[in-house]
Motif scaffolding. Structure first.
Motif, PDB file in Angstrom:
ATOM      1  N   GLY A 105      36.718  35.453  35.975  1.00  0.00           N
ATOM      2  CA  GLY A 105      37.888  36.306  35.821  1.00  0.00           C
ATOM      3  C   GLY A 105      39.026  35.618  35.096  1.00  0.00           C
ATOM      4  O   GLY A 105      39.119  34.388  35.047  1.00  0.00           O
ATOM      5  N   ASP A 106      39.902  36.464  34.486  1.00  0.00           N
ATOM      6  CA  ASP A 106      41.099  35.974  33.811  1.00  0.00           C
ATOM      7  C   ASP A 106      42.337  36.182  34.668  1.00  0.00           C
ATOM      8  O   ASP A 106      43.162  35.281  34.802  1.00  0.00           O
ATOM      9  N   LYS A 107      42.508  37.393  35.224  1.00  0.00           N
ATOM     10  CA  LYS A 107      43.605  37.642  36.148  1.00  0.00           C
ATOM     11  C   LYS A 107      43.142  37.316  37.560  1.00  0.00           C
ATOM     12  O   LYS A 107      42.113  37.807  38.005  1.00  0.00           O
ATOM     13  N   MET A 108      43.915  36.476  38.214  1.00  0.00           N
ATOM     14  CA  MET A 108      43.543  35.963  39.530  1.00  0.00           C
ATOM     15  C   MET A 108      42.119  35.404  39.497  1.00  0.00           C
ATOM     16  O   MET A 108      41.218  35.903  40.190  1.00  0.00           O
ATOM     17  N   PRO A 109      41.865  34.377  38.704  1.00  0.00           N
ATOM     18  CA  PRO A 109      40.510  33.815  38.626  1.00  0.00           C
ATOM     19  C   PRO A 109      40.070  33.254  39.972  1.00  0.00           C
ATOM     20  O   PRO A 109      40.875  32.746  40.747  1.00  0.00           O
ATOM     21  N   ARG A 110      38.791  33.364  40.221  1.00  0.00           N
ATOM     22  CA  ARG A 110      38.241  32.919  41.495  1.00  0.00           C
ATOM     23  C   ARG A 110      37.123  31.909  41.230  1.00  0.00           C
ATOM     24  O   ARG A 110      36.412  31.998  40.233  1.00  0.00           O
TER      25      ARG A 110
END
Length: 598
Positions: free
Chosen positions: A464-469
């Motif tokens: 992920g780019d937004k809020m990467p996990r």
């Protein structure tokens, strides 16, 4: 503590007399040494000083010690008396060829040591050149020429020297400059005394013609008396004059050539004066403007210092906020992963050959949610998760994620470590103890949890780019979840691979038997009962009491506590050959959040 005063006087017989005045008695004996050293260093002359008289005089500031020294310069003959011995020594040196050769070599070395480039003079050399610049025959042969009459009008003189006062031996004012009359209106009155309108600030002498003549070579500072000023001017600072006293023998009068004692435009404004009131040839103008420029530079420097201090404080606050941001970021992602993302780098997925994953959930959580208010559920989960989070720091395992009542941790990821199974097992035992302290909001009794543990390989990477996990992928995650879902209340369910990792590591494990596992078929599983070599306080990370210390001191060298610690340390030192290819990082426990793909 006032500095001493000096006054030079030529006696009737042509002798030089030095008058010394001081508030402190007994210090006059250091004066001859200072004067003799200055005469030798600056003028290359030898002088002697003798005390002619010592007495106490009553001055304006009190009693002062008055010492009169007789200064005598040694004649040329007296200085030459010591030379014959030197000449004899030189003759002996000439007779000795070796001494002559040595002297020649010394002179040659001194000559070669002289620098061709001009050397910058020291501070005292500059002072000495200024003091001694008047020596020579040219000064003695110079004779000034004076005019037969003074070619200047009275009005022009008073305008050219706006600050001057002429007074006689009785201090009666005879003449004054135009501007000093402007700012001291009383001077326009005929036959007034100068001491009625002014007092002497420096030198500290009595205001009479005799004292002025004694210190005529000094600079005089006069201060206007506030009580003689007009009523409207009494609120402003008193006018101070600074200048030179010159005695005019032909008319038996003293002229005081002076200028206002000012340092800045602010002082000029406070006295309601203008820059044009000062004569163009008076250097006070330049001093005021230069000082004003200096004050402006100082103010600019102070402003820069204040801005620098503000920037320092802002930088300190920024560092604090940055620390908070990094702490929050490291709670979501592993530290090395977060650092790579901050630098704009892509984080490559890493394969971990062996790790231990734990899942837990609350028994009958759905029924509890149906019977309670949402805030009660939130408070219950917050209390439970806070206790679990503390245990992750105690046993240095990673909190992967929480979804509802499910809690997931992993050992050996993202930093590989040989004792990952033991750490997760101790964490599971601590979870079971902590759960007893969290109450069911419906029944008021302690909640019950199920825990499942499995050991195996995983693949980890950032998604992920937004809020990467930081997510874990692989069958090991699914199997660990199955161990939790097929477990029993208040039991730690262990898979066969986890059992083999914990075997012979100081844990009590019992076999559950063969059970049917969804998606896996039949498996022989186990229950983790306790750690044989660690107490409950050690598992919970609680500080031991004094009694515990005494009890541990009485234990035999082969006691359980030491053995437990030894087993964990031994396991930490063991590294299997199938370790992960992910690079090693310094911190075992980096608070982060993981996303598990089931």
């Amino acid at each position: 503590m006032n500095a001493p005063s000096f006054r030079v006087e030529r006696g009737a017989d042509g002798r030089m007399l030095l008058h010394y005045y001081s508030d402190r008695s007994g210090l006059c004996h250091i004066v001859p040494g200072i004067i003799e050293a200055v005469a030798k260093d600056f003028f290359d002359i030898d002088v002697t000083m003798d005390i002619l008289s010592m007495n106490k005089e009553e001055e304006r500031t009190g009693k002062k010690e008055h010492v009169v020294f007789l200064v005598v310069q040694k004649s040329h003959r007296q200085r030459e008396r010591a030379r014959p011995n030197r000449l004899l020594d030189n003759q002996d040196a000439q007779r000795d060829p070796e001494a002559l050769e040595g002297a020649f070599l010394r002179m040659k070395g001194k000559y070669l040591g002289v620098s061709v480039c001009p050397v910058k003079k020291s501070h005292w050399e500059v002072v000495r050149s200024i003091v001694t610049c008047g020596k020579g025959h040219l000064v003695n042969t110079f004779v000034p020429v004076y005019p037969e009459r003074l070619w200047i009008e009275q009005k022009t003189f008073c305008n050219a020297f706006p600050f001057h006062i002429v007074f006689d031996e009785s201090l009666r004012v005879k003449q004054a400059g135009v501007n000093i009359q402007k700012y001291v209106p009383g001077l326009q009155t005929q036959k007034i005394r100068l001491d009625e309108y002014f007092s002497i600030i420096h030198p500290q002498v009595t205001f009479n013609i005799f004292s002025i003549c004694k210190f005529i070579n000094s600079q005089f500072v006069l201060k206007a008396r506030r009580e003689r000023m007009p009523q409207a001017w009494k609120s402003q600072p008193a006018l101070k004059l600074r200048g030179q006293m010159i005695w005019m023998e032909s008319v038996r009068c003293m002229i005081y050539l002076c200028s206002p004692k000012l340092r800045s435009l602010q002082e000029l404004e406070e006295r309601r004066m203008h820059l044009s009131d000062i004569a163009p040839h008076d250097t006070t103008r330049d001093l005021v403007l230069l000082n004003q420029q200096r004050l402006a530079e100082i103010e600019l420097s102070n402003q820069l210092e204040r801005k620098k201090e503000e920037l320092r404080v802002l930088s300190k606050h920024l560092a604090i906020e940055k620390k908070k941001t990094e702490t929050l970021l490291y709670a979501m992602l592993p530290e090395h992963v977060a650092n790579q993302l901050k630098e704009g780098k892509k984080v490559a997925a890493g394969e971990f050959k062996t790790c231990t994953i734990l899942f837990s959930d609350v028994v009958t959580f759905t029924n509890i949610c149906a019977a309670c208010h949402p805030i009660q559920i939130v408070n219950m989960l917050n209390s439970m998760y806070s206790k679990f989070d503390r245990l992750t720091s105690v046993h240095e395992v990673y909190k992967v994620e929480t979804i509802g009542d499910a809690y997931m941790v992993v050992g050996g990821v993202p930093v590989p470590i040989g004792s990952h199974a033991q750490r997760v097992a101790n964490f599971a035992l601590g979870m079971r103890i902590s759960a007893k302290e969290v109450m069911n909001p419906v029944t008021g009794e302690p909640i019950q949890i199920r825990v499942g543990i499995h050991t195996g390989p995983v693949l980890a990477g950032v998604v992920g780019d937004k809020m990467p996990r930081y997510c874990l992928f692989g069958d090991t995650v699914n199997t660990a979840s199955r161990m939790e879902s097929h477990g029993l209340p208040n039991k730690v369910h262990v898979s066969p691979t986890a059992y083999r990792a914990l075997e012979n590591q100081g844990f009590e494990i019992i076999e559950r038997g063969e059970i049917e596992v969804k998606g896996k078929g039949k498996m022989t599983t186990y229950f983790l009962i306790r750690n044989l070599h660690a107490s409950e306080d050690e598992i919970m990370g609680r500080p031991q009491s004094l009694l515990d210390h005494k009890a541990s001191d009485e234990m035999t060298p082969g006691g359980s506590s030491e053995a437990g610690q030894g087993s964990v340390e031994a396991a930490d030192r063991q590294r299997s050959s199938d370790q992960t290819e992910t690079p090693h990082f310094p911190n075992d426990a980096l608070p982060s959040g993981f996303c598990a793909l089931l």
